[in-house]
Design a protein around this motif. Structure first.
Motif, PDB file in Angstrom:
ATOM      1  N   LEU A  58       1.672  24.151  44.171  1.00 44.08           N
ATOM      2  CA  LEU A  58       0.712  23.049  44.156  1.00 44.08           C
ATOM      3  C   LEU A  58       1.365  21.759  43.679  1.00 44.08           C
ATOM      4  O   LEU A  58       1.181  20.688  44.280  1.00 44.08           O
ATOM      5  CB  LEU A  58      -0.471  23.418  43.253  1.00 44.08           C
ATOM      6  N   ILE A  59       2.127  21.855  42.583  1.00 46.66           N
ATOM      7  CA  ILE A  59       2.819  20.668  42.060  1.00 46.66           C
ATOM      8  C   ILE A  59       3.802  20.124  43.092  1.00 46.66           C
ATOM      9  O   ILE A  59       3.908  18.911  43.287  1.00 46.66           O
ATOM     10  CB  ILE A  59       3.541  21.012  40.746  1.00 46.66           C
ATOM     11  N   GLN A  60       4.532  21.031  43.747  1.00 44.41           N
ATOM     12  CA  GLN A  60       5.492  20.596  44.763  1.00 44.41           C
ATOM     13  C   GLN A  60       4.806  19.825  45.872  1.00 44.41           C
ATOM     14  O   GLN A  60       5.280  18.766  46.292  1.00 44.41           O
ATOM     15  CB  GLN A  60       6.195  21.821  45.349  1.00 44.41           C
ATOM     16  N   ARG A  61       3.683  20.334  46.335  1.00 44.31           N
ATOM     17  CA  ARG A  61       2.969  19.663  47.425  1.00 44.31           C
ATOM     18  C   ARG A  61       2.498  18.269  47.011  1.00 44.31           C
ATOM     19  O   ARG A  61       2.668  17.295  47.746  1.00 44.31           O
ATOM     20  CB  ARG A  61       1.779  20.515  47.861  1.00 44.31           C
ATOM     21  N   VAL A  62       1.913  18.188  45.812  1.00 45.97           N
ATOM     22  CA  VAL A  62       1.386  16.904  45.343  1.00 45.97           C
ATOM     23  C   VAL A  62       2.516  15.908  45.083  1.00 45.97           C
ATOM     24  O   VAL A  62       2.447  14.746  45.493  1.00 45.97           O
ATOM     25  CB  VAL A  62       0.552  17.107  44.062  1.00 45.97           C
ATOM     26  N   VAL A  63       3.571  16.375  44.405  1.00 40.17           N
ATOM     27  CA  VAL A  63       4.670  15.482  44.037  1.00 40.17           C
ATOM     28  C   VAL A  63       5.430  14.997  45.267  1.00 40.17           C
ATOM     29  O   VAL A  63       5.786  13.815  45.374  1.00 40.17           O
ATOM     30  CB  VAL A  63       5.625  16.175  43.043  1.00 40.17           C
ATOM     31  N   HIS A  70       4.317  14.734  48.335  1.00 41.33           N
ATOM     32  CA  HIS A  70       3.467  13.778  49.052  1.00 41.33           C
ATOM     33  C   HIS A  70       3.479  12.419  48.354  1.00 41.33           C
ATOM     34  O   HIS A  70       3.603  11.367  48.998  1.00 41.33           O
ATOM     35  CB  HIS A  70       2.037  14.313  49.134  1.00 41.33           C
ATOM     36  N   GLY A  71       3.354  12.443  47.015  1.00 40.23           N
ATOM     37  CA  GLY A  71       3.393  11.186  46.269  1.00 40.23           C
ATOM     38  C   GLY A  71       4.738  10.496  46.361  1.00 40.23           C
ATOM     39  O   GLY A  71       4.817   9.270  46.427  1.00 40.23           O
ATOM     40  N   ARG A  98       5.043   8.640  49.667  1.00 42.11           N
ATOM     41  CA  ARG A  98       4.273   7.394  49.654  1.00 42.11           C
ATOM     42  C   ARG A  98       4.954   6.334  48.789  1.00 42.11           C
ATOM     43  O   ARG A  98       4.971   5.149  49.130  1.00 42.11           O
ATOM     44  CB  ARG A  98       2.861   7.670  49.137  1.00 42.11           C
TER      45      ARG A  98
END
Length: 269
Positions: free
Chosen positions: A29-34, A36-37, A40
């Motif tokens: 989950l952290i990997q996906r969020v980080v 993606h961020g 951006r």
């Protein structure tokens, strides 16, 4: 008693499995969020996206995940593991000097915006589009689809030429014109033939340029610069134009060719 011990071992094992699964899930989950961020943030900062940045972030996340499960699951003290890893890394680094050099060079190339995915470059005589910058290398794809894999450490020491749209789309076709020909008329004729034979492949916004640069034993040397859209087969388009202009009356022909033709005609008669 044995049943009690078996139950304790089983429950401990199940607990470890559950703990491991939770840590892996959180890391994903952290990997996906980080990631993606990060993408951006790179876009906002004008820094090009490349797999080298994403790979570094993923490595850091999974390194912390590994440290989190060492003691609860494997019974290994994280501090002892880090200390042992530090000693081991010093030994391994001697055998991975090229890899480390490539990683550092790749980061320098990307942070300095020397090369970015999508750039059209010429490196050591090889011209193409930068496809990606990875841990170890930069991949460049030419117009024919061939991919050149260049180590980052080599690229960091090699002269690089950034190509313009004009040079990227250019497909030069050379020919010789008989001396005394009207070069303006030849230019118009070549442009007409290029539009007729290669019209669908010509890049919008570019005209077919015809340049004459020197006099030679065969006549006046000229080059037609076809500007083609991406994905066009440059060899096919050049072949079509060469076949068309080879029949023009102003095209220079070697004297030996005329002599050979006369011999053939005399033999026929």
């Amino acid at each position: 008693m044995e049943d009690v011990l078996a139950n304790i071992d089983a429950s401990a094992f199940v607990g470890k499995v559950v703990y491991l699964a939770v840590v892996v899930g959180i890391a994903l989950l952290i990997q996906r969020v980080v990631v993606h961020g990060l993408k951006r943030a790179l876009d906002a900062a004008g820094v090009p996206k490349a797999s080298i940045f994403v790979n570094i972030v993923r490595t850091v996340i999974w390194a912390f995940a590994l440290l989190a499960v060492l003691e609860p699951v494997l019974g290994v003290q994280p501090t002892a593991f880090v200390a042992a890893l530090g000693v081991t890394s010093v030994v391994i680094s001697f055998g991975l000097q090229d890899t480390v050099s490539n990683i550092v060079a790749g980061l320098g190339l990307m942070m300095g915006r020397v090369v970015r995915p999508g750039d059209q470059v010429t490196i050591g005589g090889f011209t193409g589009e930068v496809v990606d910058v990875t841990w170890r290398s930069t991949m460049v794809r030419d117009k024919g689809g061939k991919v050149e894999v260049i180590p980052n450490s080599v690229l960091n020491k090699t002269a690089l030429t950034r190509e313009t749209d004009w040079s990227v789309t250019d497909c030069p076709v050379e020919f010789y014109v008989e001396q005394g020909s009207d070069l303006d008329a030849v230019t118009r004729e070549v442009q007409r033939l290029a539009s007729e034979k290669c019209g669908a492949a010509l890049a919008p916004g570019f005209s077919t340029e015809v340049l004459f640069d020197h006099l030679g034993p065969l006549g006046i040397h000229g080059t037609a610069h076809l500007h083609l859209v991406a994905g066009s087969n440059y060899a096919v388009q050049a072949d079509a134009l060469v076949r068309a202009i080879s029949r023009a009356p102003w095209i220079a022909r070697p004297a030996s060719a005329d002599t050979s033709a006369s011999i053939i005609n005399d033999a026929t008669n």
